[in-house]
Design an enzyme around this catalytic site. Sequence first.
Site, PDB file in Angstrom:
ATOM      1  N   ARG A 148     -35.875 -42.769   0.609  1.00  0.00           N
ATOM      2  CA  ARG A 148     -36.031 -42.583   1.977  1.00  0.00           C
ATOM      3  C   ARG A 148     -37.100 -43.534   2.776  1.00  0.00           C
ATOM      4  O   ARG A 148     -36.838 -44.067   3.731  1.00  0.00           O
ATOM      5  CB  ARG A 148     -36.197 -41.213   2.539  1.00  0.00           C
ATOM      6  CG  ARG A 148     -34.945 -40.229   2.449  1.00  0.00           C
ATOM      7  CD  ARG A 148     -35.276 -38.964   2.786  1.00  0.00           C
ATOM      8  NE  ARG A 148     -33.885 -38.176   2.505  1.00  0.00           N
ATOM      9  CZ  ARG A 148     -33.947 -36.838   2.725  1.00  0.00           C
ATOM     10  NH1 ARG A 148     -34.916 -36.073   3.046  1.00  0.00           N
ATOM     11  NH2 ARG A 148     -32.638 -36.566   2.452  1.00  0.00           N
ATOM     12  N   LEU A 160     -35.016 -27.822  -0.474  1.00  0.00           N
ATOM     13  CA  LEU A 160     -34.337 -26.313  -0.590  1.00  0.00           C
ATOM     14  C   LEU A 160     -34.585 -25.620  -2.114  1.00  0.00           C
ATOM     15  O   LEU A 160     -34.672 -24.480  -2.207  1.00  0.00           O
ATOM     16  CB  LEU A 160     -32.761 -26.372  -0.365  1.00  0.00           C
ATOM     17  CG  LEU A 160     -32.484 -26.655   1.079  1.00  0.00           C
ATOM     18  CD1 LEU A 160     -31.027 -26.627   1.488  1.00  0.00           C
ATOM     19  CD2 LEU A 160     -33.084 -25.606   2.262  1.00  0.00           C
ATOM     20  N   ALA A 198     -27.563 -31.511   3.695  1.00  0.00           N
ATOM     21  CA  ALA A 198     -26.881 -32.117   2.287  1.00  0.00           C
ATOM     22  C   ALA A 198     -26.687 -31.262   1.360  1.00  0.00           C
ATOM     23  O   ALA A 198     -25.464 -30.769   1.070  1.00  0.00           O
ATOM     24  CB  ALA A 198     -27.821 -33.359   1.700  1.00  0.00           C
TER      25      ALA A 198
END
Length: 465
Positions: free
Chosen positions: A249, A347, A43
């Site tokens: 999630r 990230l 993503a």
Amino acid sequence: MRIGVIGDGVAGLTSAIALAKRGFDVTLIGPGIRKSNSYLAQAGIAFPILEGDSLKTHVSDTIRAGKYLNDEEVVWGVISKASEAYDFLTSLGLKFETSETEGGHSFHRVFTIKNETGKHITKLLYVHAKELGVNFVRGKAEELAIKRGKAYGIFLNGEFLTFDATVIASGGFSGLFKFTAGSTTNTGLLIGDAIMKGAPARDLEFVQFHPTGYIGRRGVFLISEAVRGAGAKLVTEDGERFVNELSTRDIVAKAIYRQILAGKRVYLDAISIGDFKKRFPQIYAFLRKDGIDPSGDLIPVSPIAHYTIGGISVDLWYRTAVKNLYAIGEAMSNGFHGANRLASNSLLECIVSGLEVARTIARDRPRCRDVKEPAYHGYEPGDVESLRELLWEKAGIVRSAKTLKEGLRELEGIEVDPRLKLLAKGLLECALAREESRGSHYREDFPAMRKAFERPSFFDGKCHL
């Protein structure tokens, strides 16, 4: 000064670049960038830099997703450096394609490149690290060389490589589960090794299961959250929607798992996304190879182990409890994610921790004098498959005292590398001790969050909660 960086994902490459720019002699040891979970990251990266967004909102989203177990100082520290991380990447020539909204975010702050962002970033960082003279050594560090609470380097193929400072950037341990979206080589071996040699771990019970894994004929793949962000819906075989697709999630994964337990198949309906092939080329390619055309077919999905929030415990500056040993990226845990990682914060954490650890080492100026070679054990891997089966069955998406105790008993009989066994023990023990459900840790016998457990866990061979 010689610095050893273990791991060639985004965190390791970023730290290697930042250290080399400061004049350090850097050796980076890893199996190759294509085998890192960073390379597989689809993503994007969350940057709160657009007009209408703010650091405060991103911090709030992160803590809400983390179910208030986050270390607030760490959250502010990481997110306040997001603009620096963005400038670092764009200064190397990276160009993002667009920004999207993902589950748990209240703003379209997830910057992406063709939904294979990790691949583009990893390749770019690798080229720049090479240009700066970073010495790349292909292989997997077998063991940390630690003696009397101080790190002296690592062992590679039985050979002792000495460094003044050692940075662990070897990723998490989702590869210890039977079904994972990441590299199966990410077993957390050096996390277990660090625990065994005096660097405690933190929050091992928090394992994030990605809601939309695809278990196909050619292996296990990830259907990025961005596909749901683009309008795909989750439906049962009866066509019934059962969850808000853009919830965090943990909520979506549990909702899908309950449908599967009830005997229903779950699908991702992406037929309405007209430019699927252009927007998600990587996902489109592996689905077509398996005979699924997302423009007309429903995509079967199931939760899979994706991200391990726990890791080697570090302070604000990425130091471990062992002198001259540092940890960054998914290999470490400092309270940034709390009990549940907000999508695309990983990230960001990799870049920030890589830049920050270089500053820390520049301040610490660690030195290792000549030392008699620390002990090398040469452990055999053993029955890793049985360990994967055990954790999937006993410490998966839904847990209970019964399954966790069964897991601890069965663990004793598995012949496997003792460091992996220790790491699995830490996960099971801390999941058993946390008698509540919070974020990615769900106990069917304690289904509610409990204020008494609003604190991190630590594991040094025994769980402390």
